[in-house]
Motif scaffolding. Structure first.
Motif: not given
Length: 100
Positions: A34, A37-38, A40-43
């Motif tokens: 998780r 994933r976070r 990646l979502e936050e660049d």
């Protein structure tokens, strides 16, 4: 052996301690995934993500080692004692997959 072909849903009863250890390890791995994933979502920066992927891979490898050790000490030993040496071949095949 014939029963295994009919029902591939073999089961293993684990002690409370073993189950707790394995479940805790999996929970930590889930948290790591998780987190990736976070990131990646936050660049997040690629190397930072890769470092977390490496940590998660290592944790999963450690989980496999613990599970394999428990399997050898219980399932394999008991089956060999009972004269079922087919379990040794199953173990050899599994080790081959894990060592790729």
């Amino acid at each position: 052996m014939e029963d295994e072909k009919l029902c591939p849903c073999r089961k293993k009863m684990r002690s409370d301690e073993e189950m707790k250890d394995l479940m805790n390890r999996l929970s930590r791995i889930e948290g790591q995934i998780r987190g990736i994933r976070r990131m990646l979502e936050e660049d997040a920066y690629c190397i930072d993500v890769l470092n977390q992927v490496s940590a998660a891979s290592s944790a999963l490898g450690s989980f496999s080692k613990v599970l394999l050790t428990n399997h050898i000490r219980t399932c394999v030993v008991n089956d060999v004692k009972d004269g079922n040496e087919e379990k040794l071949e199953e173990l050899v095949k599994t080790l081959g997959k894990l060592m790729k």
